[in-house]
Design a protein around this motif. Structure first.
Motif, PDB file in Angstrom:
ATOM      1  N   PHE A 217      49.648  38.143  59.655  1.00 41.74           N
ATOM      2  CA  PHE A 217      50.357  37.295  58.616  1.00 41.74           C
ATOM      3  C   PHE A 217      51.309  37.790  57.698  1.00 41.74           C
ATOM      4  CE2 PHE A 217      46.554  34.697  60.012  1.00 41.74           C
ATOM      5  CZ  PHE A 217      47.231  33.858  61.075  1.00 41.74           C
ATOM      6  N   GLY A 218      51.380  39.082  57.410  1.00 41.76           N
ATOM      7  CA  GLY A 218      52.165  39.579  56.378  1.00 41.76           C
ATOM      8  C   GLY A 218      51.868  39.328  54.995  1.00 41.76           C
ATOM      9  N   LEU A 219      50.687  39.025  54.757  1.00 42.67           N
ATOM     10  CA  LEU A 219      49.908  38.707  53.299  1.00 42.67           C
ATOM     11  C   LEU A 219      49.632  39.964  52.712  1.00 42.67           C
ATOM     12  CD1 LEU A 219      47.766  35.800  54.287  1.00 42.67           C
ATOM     13  CD2 LEU A 219      50.076  35.716  53.253  1.00 42.67           C
ATOM     14  N   ARG A 220      50.306  40.315  51.636  1.00 39.55           N
ATOM     15  CA  ARG A 220      49.888  41.484  50.993  1.00 39.55           C
ATOM     16  C   ARG A 220      50.423  41.032  49.275  1.00 39.55           C
ATOM     17  NH1 ARG A 220      48.138  45.194  48.255  1.00 39.55           N
ATOM     18  NH2 ARG A 220      48.732  47.449  48.361  1.00 39.55           N
ATOM     19  N   ASN A 221      49.460  41.270  48.851  1.00 38.53           N
ATOM     20  CA  ASN A 221      49.809  40.878  47.171  1.00 38.53           C
ATOM     21  C   ASN A 221      50.201  42.286  46.489  1.00 38.53           C
ATOM     22  OD1 ASN A 221      50.216  39.752  44.785  1.00 38.53           O
ATOM     23  ND2 ASN A 221      48.059  39.165  44.632  1.00 38.53           N
ATOM     24  N   ALA A 222      51.165  42.549  46.033  1.00 36.68           N
ATOM     25  CA  ALA A 222      51.516  43.685  45.429  1.00 36.68           C
ATOM     26  C   ALA A 222      51.427  43.621  44.081  1.00 36.68           C
ATOM     27  CB  ALA A 222      53.020  44.203  45.712  1.00 36.68           C
ATOM     28  N   SER A 223      51.384  42.382  43.231  1.00 39.02           N
ATOM     29  CA  SER A 223      51.551  42.176  41.961  1.00 39.02           C
ATOM     30  C   SER A 223      49.939  42.286  41.438  1.00 39.02           C
ATOM     31  CB  SER A 223      51.946  40.986  41.509  1.00 39.02           C
ATOM     32  OG  SER A 223      52.067  40.881  40.087  1.00 39.02           O
ATOM     33  N   PRO A 224      49.486  42.849  40.401  1.00 41.77           N
ATOM     34  CA  PRO A 224      48.077  42.677  39.944  1.00 41.77           C
ATOM     35  C   PRO A 224      47.938  41.742  39.181  1.00 41.77           C
ATOM     36  CG  PRO A 224      49.057  44.904  39.174  1.00 41.77           C
ATOM     37  CD  PRO A 224      50.108  44.412  39.893  1.00 41.77           C
ATOM     38  N   VAL A 225      48.829  41.043  38.442  1.00 39.99           N
ATOM     39  CA  VAL A 225      48.837  39.929  37.596  1.00 39.99           C
ATOM     40  C   VAL A 225      48.602  38.745  38.548  1.00 39.99           C
ATOM     41  CG1 VAL A 225      49.709  38.427  35.933  1.00 39.99           C
ATOM     42  CG2 VAL A 225      49.898  40.894  35.694  1.00 39.99           C
ATOM     43  N   ALA A 226      49.280  38.625  39.715  1.00 43.05           N
ATOM     44  CA  ALA A 226      49.247  37.619  40.708  1.00 43.05           C
ATOM     45  C   ALA A 226      47.788  37.531  41.240  1.00 43.05           C
ATOM     46  CB  ALA A 226      50.508  37.609  41.831  1.00 43.05           C
ATOM     47  N   SER A 227      47.351  38.686  41.673  1.00 45.46           N
ATOM     48  CA  SER A 227      46.233  39.022  42.332  1.00 45.46           C
ATOM     49  C   SER A 227      45.171  38.434  41.222  1.00 45.46           C
ATOM     50  CB  SER A 227      45.898  40.267  42.509  1.00 45.46           C
ATOM     51  OG  SER A 227      44.708  40.499  43.135  1.00 45.46           O
ATOM     52  N   GLY A 228      45.038  38.771  40.132  1.00 38.97           N
ATOM     53  CA  GLY A 228      44.274  38.361  38.748  1.00 38.97           C
ATOM     54  C   GLY A 228      44.239  36.617  38.713  1.00 38.97           C
ATOM     55  N   LEU A 229      45.580  36.117  38.849  1.00 39.38           N
ATOM     56  CA  LEU A 229      45.675  34.767  38.691  1.00 39.38           C
ATOM     57  C   LEU A 229      45.053  33.988  39.902  1.00 39.38           C
ATOM     58  CD1 LEU A 229      49.235  34.318  37.630  1.00 39.38           C
ATOM     59  CD2 LEU A 229      47.373  33.841  36.331  1.00 39.38           C
ATOM     60  N   TYR A 230      44.947  34.638  41.163  1.00 42.49           N
ATOM     61  CA  TYR A 230      44.256  34.077  42.156  1.00 42.49           C
ATOM     62  C   TYR A 230      42.946  33.921  41.958  1.00 42.49           C
ATOM     63  CZ  TYR A 230      48.559  34.992  44.838  1.00 42.49           C
ATOM     64  OH  TYR A 230      49.871  34.893  45.442  1.00 42.49           O
ATOM     65  N   TRP A 231      42.324  35.189  41.412  1.00 47.17           N
ATOM     66  CA  TRP A 231      40.846  35.219  41.084  1.00 47.17           C
ATOM     67  C   TRP A 231      40.550  34.168  40.113  1.00 47.17           C
ATOM     68  CZ3 TRP A 231      36.906  36.706  44.069  1.00 47.17           C
ATOM     69  CH2 TRP A 231      37.237  37.304  45.113  1.00 47.17           C
ATOM     70  N   SER A 232      41.400  33.951  39.139  1.00 46.09           N
ATOM     71  CA  SER A 232      41.045  33.127  37.981  1.00 46.09           C
ATOM     72  C   SER A 232      40.963  31.697  38.635  1.00 46.09           C
ATOM     73  CB  SER A 232      42.392  33.383  36.990  1.00 46.09           C
ATOM     74  OG  SER A 232      42.313  34.293  36.405  1.00 46.09           O
ATOM     75  N   GLY A 233      41.919  31.439  39.396  1.00 46.67           N
ATOM     76  CA  GLY A 233      41.969  30.239  40.175  1.00 46.67           C
ATOM     77  C   GLY A 233      40.464  29.799  40.839  1.00 46.67           C
ATOM     78  N   ILE A 234      40.047  30.867  41.294  1.00 49.08           N
ATOM     79  CA  ILE A 234      38.775  30.781  42.394  1.00 49.08           C
ATOM     80  C   ILE A 234      37.810  30.740  41.392  1.00 49.08           C
ATOM     81  CG2 ILE A 234      37.022  32.272  43.746  1.00 49.08           C
ATOM     82  CD1 ILE A 234      39.622  33.508  44.881  1.00 49.08           C
ATOM     83  N   TRP A 235      37.632  31.344  40.100  1.00 50.90           N
ATOM     84  CA  TRP A 235      36.448  31.320  39.155  1.00 50.90           C
ATOM     85  C   TRP A 235      36.608  29.929  38.929  1.00 50.90           C
ATOM     86  CZ3 TRP A 235      31.913  33.324  38.754  1.00 50.90           C
ATOM     87  CH2 TRP A 235      31.800  34.742  39.399  1.00 50.90           C
ATOM     88  N   LEU A 236      37.910  29.221  38.433  1.00 53.78           N
ATOM     89  CA  LEU A 236      38.069  28.279  37.670  1.00 53.78           C
ATOM     90  C   LEU A 236      37.443  27.039  38.746  1.00 53.78           C
ATOM     91  CD1 LEU A 236      39.169  26.103  35.590  1.00 53.78           C
ATOM     92  CD2 LEU A 236      41.390  26.292  37.047  1.00 53.78           C
ATOM     93  N   SER A 237      37.667  27.004  39.906  1.00 52.29           N
ATOM     94  CA  SER A 237      37.254  26.070  41.014  1.00 52.29           C
ATOM     95  C   SER A 237      35.693  26.050  41.143  1.00 52.29           C
ATOM     96  CB  SER A 237      37.717  26.258  42.293  1.00 52.29           C
ATOM     97  OG  SER A 237      37.529  27.514  42.788  1.00 52.29           O
ATOM     98  N   ILE A 238      35.244  27.184  40.864  1.00 55.41           N
ATOM     99  CA  ILE A 238      33.531  27.457  41.033  1.00 55.41           C
ATOM    100  C   ILE A 238      33.141  26.638  39.565  1.00 55.41           C
ATOM    101  CG2 ILE A 238      31.542  29.108  40.672  1.00 55.41           C
ATOM    102  CD1 ILE A 238      33.362  30.849  42.486  1.00 55.41           C
TER     103      ILE A 238
END
Length: 132
Positions: A8-29
């Motif tokens: 799928f060509g999914l590669r997250n190069a930005s550390p802050v964007a990756s952290g925001l993804y994980w923040s969203g996951i923890w927020l949903s939990i």
């Protein structure tokens, strides 16, 4: 997982964007746990503010940890940036979705999530396997 990112060509190069993804996951939990607590106990919605701030600070801490671990350097910087961007995104969404008012809790939330993200960043940069 590696095969899926190639297909799928999914590669997250930005550390802050990756952290925001994980923040969203923890927020949903955290939101799910708070909903279960609200439904299954005598806790009322008016008493939820400390719990909500706790969920947001845990989400910022986890996002700061991930972003600093991915960057491998300047943990407090990447963690604090993650906490601030997380809260900015959160307040923007809450304003657009529910027309939430600007109150004194918003700057307090900015400070708490920035500090929690910075602390998570300090932990994350020390957990990284990068060269020092």
């Amino acid at each position: 997982m590696n095969t899926l990112s190639r297909v799928f060509g999914l590669r997250n190069a930005s550390p802050v964007a990756s952290g925001l993804y994980w923040s969203g996951i923890w927020l949903s939990i955290g939101a799910t746990v708070l909903s279960i607590m609200l439904m299954g106990s005598s806790l009322s919605e008016s008493n939820m503010l400390p719990w909500v701030i706790g969920v947001h600070s845990c989400a910022a801490l986890a996002g700061g940890f991930v972003s600093a671990k991915r960057s491998g350097r300047r943990g407090w910087y990447f963690g604090m940036a993650n906490g601030l961007l997380y809260t900015l995104l959160l307040t923007t969404i809450s304003f657009l979705a529910t027309n939430a008012n600007w109150s004194m809790i918003v700057p307090i939330l900015f400070i708490i999530t920035a500090l929690a993200g910075a602390f998570g960043g300090m932990l994350g940069v020390n957990a990284s396997s990068g060269q020092r």
